[in-house]
Design an enzyme around this catalytic site. Structure first.
Site, short mmCIF file in Angstrom:
data_model
loop_
_atom_site.label_atom_id
_atom_site.label_comp_id
_atom_site.label_asym_id
_atom_site.label_seq_id
_atom_site.Cartn_x
_atom_site.Cartn_y
_atom_site.Cartn_z
N ARG A 122 -16.98 49.24 91.97
CA ARG A 122 -15.98 49.50 92.55
C ARG A 122 -16.44 50.43 93.99
O ARG A 122 -15.74 50.17 94.83
CB ARG A 122 -15.06 50.52 91.91
CG ARG A 122 -13.59 50.61 92.26
CD ARG A 122 -13.36 51.95 93.30
NE ARG A 122 -14.06 53.12 92.70
CZ ARG A 122 -14.71 54.06 93.12
NH1 ARG A 122 -14.86 53.81 94.40
NH2 ARG A 122 -15.09 54.84 92.69
N PHE A 161 -20.92 53.34 105.18
CA PHE A 161 -20.35 54.46 105.91
C PHE A 161 -21.21 55.26 106.09
O PHE A 161 -21.51 55.92 105.20
CB PHE A 161 -19.08 54.86 105.29
CG PHE A 161 -18.13 55.78 105.94
CD1 PHE A 161 -17.25 55.23 106.95
CD2 PHE A 161 -18.25 56.88 105.41
CE1 PHE A 161 -16.31 56.33 107.34
CE2 PHE A 161 -17.29 57.86 105.94
CZ PHE A 161 -16.36 57.72 106.85
N GLY A 169 -22.92 68.05 103.25
CA GLY A 169 -22.02 67.24 102.43
C GLY A 169 -20.44 67.55 102.26
O GLY A 169 -19.69 66.67 103.01
N THR A 199 -23.73 54.53 100.10
CA THR A 199 -23.57 53.07 99.18
C THR A 199 -23.82 52.01 100.08
O THR A 199 -23.10 52.12 101.33
CB THR A 199 -22.37 53.39 98.44
OG1 THR A 199 -22.34 54.32 97.50
CG2 THR A 199 -22.20 51.94 97.67
N LEU A 279 -11.76 58.15 104.69
CA LEU A 279 -12.00 58.69 103.16
C LEU A 279 -10.76 58.80 102.60
O LEU A 279 -10.95 58.52 101.27
CB LEU A 279 -12.81 60.05 103.50
CG LEU A 279 -14.12 60.00 103.86
CD1 LEU A 279 -14.58 61.50 104.40
CD2 LEU A 279 -14.92 59.51 102.72
N ARG A 283 -10.41 57.29 98.78
CA ARG A 283 -10.07 58.22 97.83
C ARG A 283 -8.76 57.87 96.98
O ARG A 283 -8.76 58.10 95.39
CB ARG A 283 -9.79 59.63 98.33
CG ARG A 283 -10.75 60.32 98.99
CD ARG A 283 -10.78 61.32 99.86
NE ARG A 283 -11.50 62.15 100.11
CZ ARG A 283 -11.62 63.28 101.23
NH1 ARG A 283 -10.60 63.44 101.86
NH2 ARG A 283 -12.77 63.75 101.54
N ARG A 308 -15.37 51.28 62.62
CA ARG A 308 -16.54 52.03 61.86
C ARG A 308 -15.99 52.56 60.72
O ARG A 308 -15.03 53.30 60.75
CB ARG A 308 -17.10 53.04 62.89
CG ARG A 308 -17.96 53.95 62.47
CD ARG A 308 -19.44 53.65 62.40
NE ARG A 308 -20.30 54.37 62.05
CZ ARG A 308 -21.66 54.27 62.01
NH1 ARG A 308 -22.07 53.00 62.12
NH2 ARG A 308 -22.51 55.39 61.89
N GLU A 404 -16.86 62.09 97.87
CA GLU A 404 -15.69 62.03 98.55
C GLU A 404 -14.71 63.05 98.30
O GLU A 404 -13.46 62.77 98.21
CB GLU A 404 -15.08 60.43 98.55
CG GLU A 404 -15.79 59.35 98.88
CD GLU A 404 -15.04 58.00 99.07
OE1 GLU A 404 -14.07 58.32 99.50
OE2 GLU A 404 -16.00 56.92 99.10
#
Length: 425
Positions: A122, A161, A169, A199, A279, A283, A308, A404
């Site tokens: 994603r 980007f 950051g 990314t 962004l 988001r 289980r 982000e």
């Protein structure tokens, strides 16, 4: 409404003293669906559901079979972007340029289905769709839109980007990347600086890089084309040995007097409005996507708990602690999906505020991470095996909760909106 009109509008259900609206019944033939507890699917159009079905089929049939190898070996197949483009999944809410022109809700449902398989997949799609394509669509010249958007939409070009830097950051206003006018070539800029945790950067053909103009100190957006960068001016090394998002490819953007034509600069947008617009689009996709990872984890934990057998041959699902974990996860997934859907509808009706996105990104990521960590306990020692997938979701969601806008940063955005007082400095 006066009392006489109110009484005429309401009627009384036979055999009951409680007033109800005409045509309404207390009895319902509906049954509880643990996979969609609050019937969110009733809120979607036929087109949105069809797009979600297409995305789910592709993700389950073509992405899921390769996710373990991709995660183990930190391998991302560039063909994935091409496959998504062929299905119309990239830039789905953009009008024209080969894009689907679907609703924001449909775009969110695509993100949800992709992250149901893996957050890294994603992430790669979101960077292509919400960050670089949205940036070009919102702020690019017509020539930039015509040249780049169709090729990004069909996956022939891969984009990234570049905002985050090694020293900056959560404080993008302090970025150090500089764009200066070329001393001898008119109409050209030279970019110098480094971006990190980007990314798609190692495989990107075009990079949306945000830099400060040396002349004014204003932040501007530049479309850096790899094919036009001379050797030694642009490097995009991969960042290896990650603990999460290993099925996506992450790297840096290192520029040393990298030449970029002035025509590749966004013409009007200045400051942080440009990157933050991109962004916020991403988001909202993350808010949907995190619910996909949570829903997949819930489904896997439920199946494991039913299969289980422990303590005199009873399934784990019989025990109260197990059922509480499942109930908590189902509740937060249902609430988070409804919240993201509402915000997406508000975006399409031009009633969106950035704080709404901060709220759903923060809440959905936090609750997804908390619940999947709890669901992981159901698997006991088996959770350590990647074949059960649950540990992969936990590692991924820690990153998703962080990037982000880490959750605490979004809390400060909301706090500022609530109090009117700035807490960032």
């Amino acid at each position: 409404m006066n009392r006489s009109i109110f009484r005429a509008w309401r009627s009384v259900q036979p055999g009951s003293s409680h007033p109800v609206a005409p045509g309404r019944r207390y009895a319902s033939s509906a049954s509880f669906n643990w996979e969609d507890p609050l019937a969110a699917s009733e809120l979607y159009t036929e087109e949105e559901l069809a797009i979600q079905d297409t995305a789910r089929q592709y993700c389950q049939e073509r992405l899921l079979p390769r996710v373990l190898d991709g995660y183990r070996n930190e391998q991302y197949d560039r063909k994935i972007i091409k496959e998504m483009g062929e299905l119309g999944l990239l830039g789905a809410s953009i009008e024209g340029y080969g894009c689907a022109g679907a609703s924001t809700v449909a775009s969110g449902l695509i993100a949800k289905e992709v992250e149901r398989v893996d957050s890294g997949y994603r992430s790669g799609m979101s960077v292509q769709s919400s960050l670089i394509m949205t940036g070009i669509y919102e702020f690019g010249t017509q020539e930039q839109k015509d040249r780049f958007l169709p090729e990004l939409a069909n996956g022939n070009l891969v984009g990234c980007f570049g905002l985050t830097e090694p020293n900056h950051g959560s404080d993008p206003g302090s970025i150090e990347t500089i764009a200066k006018e070329h001393p001898t070539k008119k109409g050209q800029y030279l970019l110098s600086g480094a971006k990190t945790w980007i990314t798609n950067s190692p495989i990107s053909d075009v990079m949306l890089v945000w830099a400060k103009l040396e002349s004014t100190g204003k932040i501007r957006g530049f479309l850096v084309e790899r094919s036009k960068c001379p050797p030694g001016t642009l490097e995009t090394p991969a960042i290896k040995n990650k603990n999460g998002l290993r099925a996506s490819i992450t790297g840096m953007i290192q520029m040393d007097d990298c030449p970029v034509a002035a025509e590749n600069m966004f013409p009007d947008v200045e400051g942080l409005r440009g990157p933050f617009t991109c962004l916020n689009s991403a988001r909202l996709g993350i808010a949907f996507g995190a619910m996909g990872a949570l829903e997949d984890s819930l489904s896997r934990a439920r199946t494991y708990a039913l299969d289980r057998k422990q303590f005199k041959g009873n399934p784990l699902a019989k025990y109260q602690l197990i059922q509480k974990k499942l109930a908590d996860a189902a509740t937060d997934a249902a609430y988070g999906t409804l919240a993201a859907t509402q915000v997406a509808r508000l975006k399409d009706s031009n009633k969106l505020t950035p704080e709404m996105i901060s709220m759903v990104k923060r809440q959905n990521c936090d609750r997804a991470l908390t619940n999947v960590r709890a669901l992981q306990e159901i698997f006991g020692g088996n959770a350590a095996s990647d074949e059960y997938h649950i540990g992969r979701h936990v590692s991924n969601l820690f990153v998703v909760q962080t990037y982000e806008g880490q959750s605490d940063i979004h809390a400060l955005i909301l706090g500022r909106a609530i109090t009117g007082v700035q807490a960032f400095c």
